[in-house]
Design a protein around this motif. Structure first.
Motif, mmCIF file in Angstrom:
data_model
loop_
_atom_site.group_PDB
_atom_site.id
_atom_site.type_symbol
_atom_site.label_atom_id
_atom_site.label_comp_id
_atom_site.label_asym_id
_atom_site.label_seq_id
_atom_site.Cartn_x
_atom_site.Cartn_y
_atom_site.Cartn_z
ATOM 1 N N GLY A 48 0.792 -1.135 0.033
ATOM 2 C CA GLY A 48 -0.036 0.056 -0.024
ATOM 3 C C GLY A 48 0.632 1.248 0.173
ATOM 4 N N GLY A 49 2.060 1.238 0.500
ATOM 5 C CA GLY A 49 2.985 2.515 0.740
ATOM 6 C C GLY A 49 4.077 2.634 -0.367
ATOM 7 N N LEU A 50 4.477 1.348 -1.120
ATOM 8 C CA LEU A 50 5.679 1.668 -1.512
ATOM 9 C C LEU A 50 5.539 1.236 -3.155
ATOM 10 N N ARG A 51 4.365 0.595 -3.432
ATOM 11 C CA ARG A 51 4.139 0.003 -4.819
ATOM 12 C C ARG A 51 3.729 1.516 -5.613
ATOM 13 N N SER A 52 4.106 1.541 -6.961
ATOM 14 C CA SER A 52 4.030 2.487 -7.705
ATOM 15 C C SER A 52 4.905 3.894 -7.045
ATOM 16 N N THR A 53 5.808 3.315 -6.429
ATOM 17 C CA THR A 53 6.852 4.402 -5.597
ATOM 18 C C THR A 53 5.952 5.083 -4.836
ATOM 19 N N GLY A 54 4.981 4.872 -4.192
ATOM 20 C CA GLY A 54 4.069 5.516 -3.148
ATOM 21 C C GLY A 54 3.233 6.731 -3.886
ATOM 22 N N GLN A 55 3.295 6.771 -5.351
ATOM 23 C CA GLN A 55 2.707 7.862 -6.024
ATOM 24 C C GLN A 55 1.187 7.332 -6.109
ATOM 25 N N LYS A 56 0.560 7.062 -5.294
ATOM 26 C CA LYS A 56 -0.865 7.091 -5.282
ATOM 27 C C LYS A 56 -1.621 7.781 -4.414
ATOM 28 N N CYS A 57 -2.712 8.162 -4.789
ATOM 29 C CA CYS A 57 -3.569 9.215 -3.658
ATOM 30 C C CYS A 57 -3.925 8.377 -2.424
ATOM 31 N N THR A 58 -4.164 7.106 -2.684
ATOM 32 C CA THR A 58 -4.384 6.177 -1.745
ATOM 33 C C THR A 58 -3.529 5.584 -1.022
ATOM 34 N N ALA A 59 -2.237 5.766 -1.238
ATOM 35 C CA ALA A 59 -0.952 5.180 -0.906
ATOM 36 C C ALA A 59 -0.856 5.145 0.510
#
Length: 489
Positions: A281-292
């Motif tokens: 949740g925190g690091l996938r997509s380098t944390g670049q998610k609004c829901t991260a």
């Protein structure tokens, strides 16, 4: 002025079914964030007359488009889904090269885009109104839904297929026409989506794309008198300015903005499950998610074992070019984003948080020219620190110790945002308390904070949104207006 490499493709604006260069003749390079020396392609640096042309095309097309049966409009989306599915790897490759997420994630997102198109294609055959009893026994009263007109769509770079499609698809199937301005960082990916609509035979003017700066084209969409509604996903500062501009001229608007999303780890949590979900949740997509996941609130009784397991798992993460199969985490999407993340890490250290791992640009010879940041974890984080309050949009986790579930919930709600949140517990009472009292538009139990299913409403509370909802059947509420009809014989 961008100096063009003639061996690379230049993508034009897509207006009225044609590929048209900007009136300025200026172009902008799309850079691979894993290798800043690699240009992915070129997009147009457009100006307001380009936008005016697109809006006129959309307005002209909407006259006939809204008259088509919903099932006919839906058929075009089915065709677009088939084209996108056929070109899935091509589109996913462009996504990875433009914004850095791993190829596996990019393929998953593109497949989700196919599913979004098919879901909303089906909306053309679903109910759009209600029959309402009238006080007049000789009258018929019912409601129907009508399109808004031309919809302006402004999208970010972090989900360059899913977000444009979950806005465009419902807008189109409900009878609107669209002018989209994608983030410049992912303009090539959006152009490939336009190619899919073109190949599917969508009538000219139904979808239009204009690339360019937010200060010119984004602001122009917000202020354009020919655009009846705006849907925006991005930062709070920009979103609020767009909302004010739309409100000032009476346009309908929808804003999805930031988050500072917590995960609560209760004393009875399954630690392996909680650690894996926190990392994902925190690091996938380098944390670049609004829901991260950004804040990790851990009960004191299991804090130390959780922390050690978290650090052990993070140490195994391979950072690098997302096109490499064994890479788990790619770069930040741009130099600006990398600088923002590194600045927050420095601020966390200055404010007294303890850096447990990461915090730097990786010093490795195989990717010296990418915008990489190591997975980063802080502890001794207090609620008043910037890394606990402000959206970082990067691979940074802040560990916060809680004395009880009650305190954990209080800490989780201590933010101006309210997008998503999750809890790990086996206690039914704790689950119900979290569901009832967590101020977030999306709450997840024993699952990571990031992610939402396309058939479910999505949106935030507090400063995270304009309190509207996207996706699922909720999309009809924004992209249509209710018309009440009274028929007397």
């Amino acid at each position: 002025m961008t100096v063009k490499n003639d061996s690379l493709k230049t993508y034009m604006n897509y207006i009225n079914g044609k590929w048209i260069p900007s009136r300025t003749g200026e172009i902008e390079a799309s850079i691979n964030p894993a290798n800043r020396n690699e240009v992915v392609g070129y997009i147009q640096d457009s100006v307001l007359p380009d936008l005016d042309e697109a809006v006129k095309a959309a307005a002209d097309a909407q006259v006939k488009w809204k008259r088509l049966a919903g099932s006919v409009r839906g058929d075009f989306l089915y065709k677009a889904a088939a084209v996108l599915e056929k070109r899935l790897e091509e589109v996913a490759t462009a996504m990875t090269k433009e914004m850095g997420k791993t190829f596996a994630e990019a393929k998953g997102e593109t497949a989700r885009g196919v599913a979004i198109l098919r879901y909303y294609a089906g909306e053309g055959m679903r109910s759009g109104g209600d029959v309402i009893p009238s006080t007049d026994s000789e009258a018929l009263m019912f409601t129907t839904r009508v399109p808004l007109g031309v919809v302006g769509i402004i999208t970010p770079w972090n989900f360059p297929v899913a977000i444009p499609l979950w806005k465009m698809a419902p807008a189109i199937v409900y009878g609107n026409t669209v002018v989209i301005k994608p983030a410049s960082e992912t303009g090539v990916t959006c152009a490939k989506l336009m190619e899919c609509f073109e190949e599917a035979g969508l009538p000219p003017g139904v979808v239009n794309m204009v690339t360019g700066s937010g200060s010119v084209i984004g602001k122009g969409i917000a202020e354009h008198p020919g655009i009846q509604a705006l849907s925006f996903t991005g930062s709070n500062a920009v979103g609020k300015s767009i909302g004010l501009a739309a409100f000032a001229r009476g346009a309908k608007y929808q804003l999805e903005m930031g988050g500072k999303n917590p995960v609560v780890i209760a004393a009875d949590a399954d630690l392996n499950l909680a650690v894996e979900a926190t990392i994902s949740g925190g690091l996938r997509s380098t944390g670049q998610k609004c829901t991260a996941t950004s804040r990790v609130i851990v009960h004191k009784d299991i804090y130390e074992p959780f922390k050690q397991l978290l650090l052990d798992r993070i140490a195994q993460i391979k950072v690098g070019d997302g096109m490499q199969e064994d890479v788990w985490m790619g770069p930040c999407a741009s130099e600006r984003q990398q600088n923002t993340v590194l600045a927050y890490i420095s601020k966390g250290i200055e404010e007294g948080a303890r850096l447990l791992c990461g915090g730097n640009h990786p010093q490795r010879s195989d990717y010296p020219d990418g915008y990489f940041v190591e997975p980063t974890v802080f502890e001794n984080v207090t609620a008043d620190m910037a890394i606990a309050r402000e959206e970082i949009f990067g691979p940074v986790l802040a560990l916060i110790k809680a004395e009880s579930i009650e305190q954990a919930l209080q800490l989780a709600n201590d933010t101006e945002f309210g997008l998503s949140a999750s809890i790990f517990t086996t206690n039914i009472g704790a689950m119900l308390k979290f569901i009832q009292e967590m101020d977030a538009g999306l709450v997840r139990i024993n699952s990571e904070s990031a992610g939402v299913e396309l058939q479910a409403p999505f949106g935030g509370m507090k400063q995270s949104s304009s309190h509207s909802r996207e996706q699922g059947r909720a999309a009809i509420e924004f992209f249509t207006s209710i018309k009440t009809v009274f028929v007397k014989s």
